[in-house]
Design a protein around this motif. Structure first.
Motif, PDB file in Angstrom:
ATOM      1  N   VAL A 198      32.415  37.510  47.100  1.00  0.00           N
ATOM      2  CA  VAL A 198      32.176  37.555  45.656  1.00  0.00           C
ATOM      3  C   VAL A 198      32.119  39.021  45.243  1.00  0.00           C
ATOM      4  O   VAL A 198      31.378  39.815  45.834  1.00  0.00           O
ATOM      5  CB  VAL A 198      30.854  36.820  45.284  1.00  0.00           C
ATOM      6  CG1 VAL A 198      30.560  36.970  43.795  1.00  0.00           C
ATOM      7  CG2 VAL A 198      30.945  35.352  45.650  1.00  0.00           C
ATOM      8  N   LEU A 199      32.926  39.362  44.244  1.00  0.00           N
ATOM      9  CA  LEU A 199      33.029  40.750  43.805  1.00  0.00           C
ATOM     10  C   LEU A 199      32.498  40.919  42.391  1.00  0.00           C
ATOM     11  O   LEU A 199      32.607  40.021  41.565  1.00  0.00           O
ATOM     12  CB  LEU A 199      34.495  41.201  43.839  1.00  0.00           C
ATOM     13  CG  LEU A 199      35.219  41.117  45.176  1.00  0.00           C
ATOM     14  CD1 LEU A 199      36.707  41.389  44.982  1.00  0.00           C
ATOM     15  CD2 LEU A 199      34.620  42.108  46.173  1.00  0.00           C
ATOM     16  N   LEU A 200      31.930  42.111  42.144  1.00  0.00           N
ATOM     17  CA  LEU A 200      31.485  42.463  40.798  1.00  0.00           C
ATOM     18  C   LEU A 200      31.866  43.910  40.526  1.00  0.00           C
ATOM     19  O   LEU A 200      32.011  44.715  41.458  1.00  0.00           O
ATOM     20  CB  LEU A 200      29.963  42.375  40.680  1.00  0.00           C
ATOM     21  CG  LEU A 200      29.267  41.087  40.267  1.00  0.00           C
ATOM     22  CD1 LEU A 200      27.823  41.420  39.901  1.00  0.00           C
ATOM     23  CD2 LEU A 200      29.951  40.428  39.077  1.00  0.00           C
ATOM     24  N   GLU A 201      31.970  44.228  39.260  1.00  0.00           N
ATOM     25  CA  GLU A 201      32.223  45.606  38.832  1.00  0.00           C
ATOM     26  C   GLU A 201      31.124  46.496  39.425  1.00  0.00           C
ATOM     27  O   GLU A 201      29.994  46.043  39.615  1.00  0.00           O
ATOM     28  CB  GLU A 201      32.236  45.617  37.291  1.00  0.00           C
ATOM     29  CG  GLU A 201      32.510  46.936  36.631  1.00  0.00           C
ATOM     30  CD  GLU A 201      31.267  47.780  36.437  1.00  0.00           C
ATOM     31  OE1 GLU A 201      31.404  49.000  36.351  1.00  0.00           O
ATOM     32  OE2 GLU A 201      30.147  47.220  36.394  1.00  0.00           O
ATOM     33  N   ASP A 202      31.470  47.729  39.695  1.00  0.00           N
ATOM     34  CA  ASP A 202      30.612  48.665  40.431  1.00  0.00           C
ATOM     35  C   ASP A 202      29.154  48.714  39.947  1.00  0.00           C
ATOM     36  O   ASP A 202      28.227  48.423  40.705  1.00  0.00           O
ATOM     37  CB  ASP A 202      31.263  50.054  40.355  1.00  0.00           C
ATOM     38  CG  ASP A 202      30.505  51.073  41.160  1.00  0.00           C
ATOM     39  OD1 ASP A 202      30.140  50.767  42.308  1.00  0.00           O
ATOM     40  OD2 ASP A 202      30.260  52.180  40.644  1.00  0.00           O
ATOM     41  N   GLN A 203      28.971  49.064  38.663  1.00  0.00           N
ATOM     42  CA  GLN A 203      27.610  49.222  38.124  1.00  0.00           C
ATOM     43  C   GLN A 203      26.852  47.895  38.174  1.00  0.00           C
ATOM     44  O   GLN A 203      25.674  47.853  38.548  1.00  0.00           O
ATOM     45  CB  GLN A 203      27.716  49.639  36.653  1.00  0.00           C
ATOM     46  CG  GLN A 203      27.322  51.065  36.379  1.00  0.00           C
ATOM     47  CD  GLN A 203      27.197  51.267  34.868  1.00  0.00           C
ATOM     48  OE1 GLN A 203      28.017  50.773  34.087  1.00  0.00           O
ATOM     49  NE2 GLN A 203      26.191  51.993  34.460  1.00  0.00           N
ATOM     50  N   ALA A 204      27.536  46.820  37.794  1.00  0.00           N
ATOM     51  CA  ALA A 204      26.906  45.496  37.783  1.00  0.00           C
ATOM     52  C   ALA A 204      26.487  45.094  39.191  1.00  0.00           C
ATOM     53  O   ALA A 204      25.402  44.544  39.402  1.00  0.00           O
ATOM     54  CB  ALA A 204      27.871  44.473  37.192  1.00  0.00           C
ATOM     55  N   SER A 205      27.330  45.379  40.165  1.00  0.00           N
ATOM     56  CA  SER A 205      27.019  44.990  41.543  1.00  0.00           C
ATOM     57  C   SER A 205      25.793  45.741  42.053  1.00  0.00           C
ATOM     58  O   SER A 205      24.916  45.157  42.692  1.00  0.00           O
ATOM     59  CB  SER A 205      28.217  45.262  42.460  1.00  0.00           C
ATOM     60  OG  SER A 205      28.411  46.641  42.632  1.00  0.00           O
ATOM     61  N   ASP A 251      29.900  32.908  42.247  1.00  0.00           N
ATOM     62  CA  ASP A 251      31.206  33.325  41.739  1.00  0.00           C
ATOM     63  C   ASP A 251      31.048  34.593  40.900  1.00  0.00           C
ATOM     64  O   ASP A 251      30.103  34.704  40.124  1.00  0.00           O
ATOM     65  CB  ASP A 251      31.807  32.202  40.880  1.00  0.00           C
ATOM     66  CG  ASP A 251      33.317  32.293  40.794  1.00  0.00           C
ATOM     67  OD1 ASP A 251      33.887  33.243  41.353  1.00  0.00           O
ATOM     68  OD2 ASP A 251      33.922  31.407  40.164  1.00  0.00           O
ATOM     69  N   GLY A 252      31.940  35.531  41.087  1.00  0.00           N
ATOM     70  CA  GLY A 252      31.886  36.782  40.328  1.00  0.00           C
ATOM     71  C   GLY A 252      33.231  37.060  39.691  1.00  0.00           C
ATOM     72  O   GLY A 252      33.732  36.266  38.890  1.00  0.00           O
ATOM     73  N   TYR A 253      33.828  38.170  40.084  1.00  0.00           N
ATOM     74  CA  TYR A 253      35.136  38.541  39.525  1.00  0.00           C
ATOM     75  C   TYR A 253      36.187  37.488  39.874  1.00  0.00           C
ATOM     76  O   TYR A 253      36.246  37.006  41.005  1.00  0.00           O
ATOM     77  CB  TYR A 253      35.555  39.904  40.095  1.00  0.00           C
ATOM     78  CG  TYR A 253      36.993  40.245  39.807  1.00  0.00           C
ATOM     79  CD1 TYR A 253      37.402  40.528  38.516  1.00  0.00           C
ATOM     80  CD2 TYR A 253      37.937  40.272  40.834  1.00  0.00           C
ATOM     81  CE1 TYR A 253      38.731  40.831  38.237  1.00  0.00           C
ATOM     82  CE2 TYR A 253      39.261  40.581  40.571  1.00  0.00           C
ATOM     83  CZ  TYR A 253      39.652  40.855  39.270  1.00  0.00           C
ATOM     84  OH  TYR A 253      40.957  41.146  39.012  1.00  0.00           O
TER      85      TYR A 253
END
Ligand SMILES: [Zn+2]
Length: 256
Positions: free
Chosen positions: A48-55, A75-77
């Protein structure tokens, strides 16, 4: 818009209005951001991936709440193609009414911008469209603390006339600090917040909230100079301008 090299070196640059943690993404305003960096978030059953700052904000909050595996990042990106498949599969399996209630149309999902995370209570058989994320226990604790890490519960049942999505207590959207705290305090959903913040033009009367200065800059107006030494961040609203967020009490001059 023309600016000299000297000026641009000294001042912060305004990104595209389609970039940043405050972009409004819904059926009227599709996701148009160019994702620069995605990070993996854990615990999760799959990648599961997220944008840098959000992660980073999410992982810090998990650490702070000492969450080990009681909650999973479900679920992320999603790529545009994945959103198309999810929508199509749900149409086939659940029908149109259910799908329109809970699944954003391809192109209009916050998941395609990497700023949304679906969380689930860790248990067998997690519902892929509507995972369980109750109000009590560890999920309730996360919900209470989410705003302090810059996350909002994006789709409240009480706001579905505005958001066009039914209540999704598992879907959290990163907007950053202090915006998540203000939205919690005012009860605004993102659509309402983006409209409300336009009442605070940066150079005339910004909003002073706690230790922050927040102001709106319309793309139709001259851009203010924002010295790089100021602790400011600029996010597009994905509609018609930017929201500038600065640490401290700041006053600005307009560019003529
Ligand atoms: Zn979601």
């Amino acid at each position: 818009m023309e600016r000299s090299n000297l000026t641009s070196e000294k001042n912060l640059q305004f990104p595209s209005i389609h970039e940043g943690n405050l972009i409004l993404v819904n059926p009227d305003y599709p996701c148009q951001s160019q994702l620069s960096r995605l990070n993996e978030v854990r615990p999760a059953q799959n990648t599961v991936l997220l944008e840098d700052q959000a992660s980073r904000a999410l992982m810090e909050l998990f650490d702070r709440l000492e969450i080990v595996d009681e909650i999973v990042c479900f679920d992320g990106y999603r790529t545009h193609q994945q959103q198309i498949e999810l929508y199509q599969n749900s149409l086939e399996e659940n029908g149109q009414e259910y799908t329109e209630k809970f699944v954003a149309k391809p192109g209009c999902s916050e998941h395609e911008c990497g700023l949304a995370i679906d969380l689930a209570l860790n248990q067998d058989d997690i519902d892929p469209i509507c995972p369980s994320f109750p109000d009590h226990g560890i999920c309730g604790l996360f919900r209470k603390q989410a705003a302090s890490a810059g996350f909002i519960e994006r789709y409240k049942e009480s706001k579905k006339e505005i958001t066009k999505i039914s209540g999704e207590e598992w879907h959290f959207r990163y907007v950053g600090i202090p915006h998540a705290l203000i939205m919690l305090e005012t009860g605004f959903c993102l659509e309402e917040y983006i409209e409300w913040i336009r009442n605070y033009p940066l150079t005339r009367h910004p909003l002073y909230y706690e230790g922050w200065t927040i102001g709106y800059v319309s793309q139709d107006m001259p851009l203010p100079k924002l010295d790089k030494n100021l602790e400011c961040s600029i996010s597009g609203d994905n509609v018609k301008g930017w929201i500038v967020t600065c640490a401290g009490h700041v006053k600005f001059d307009t560019v003529e």
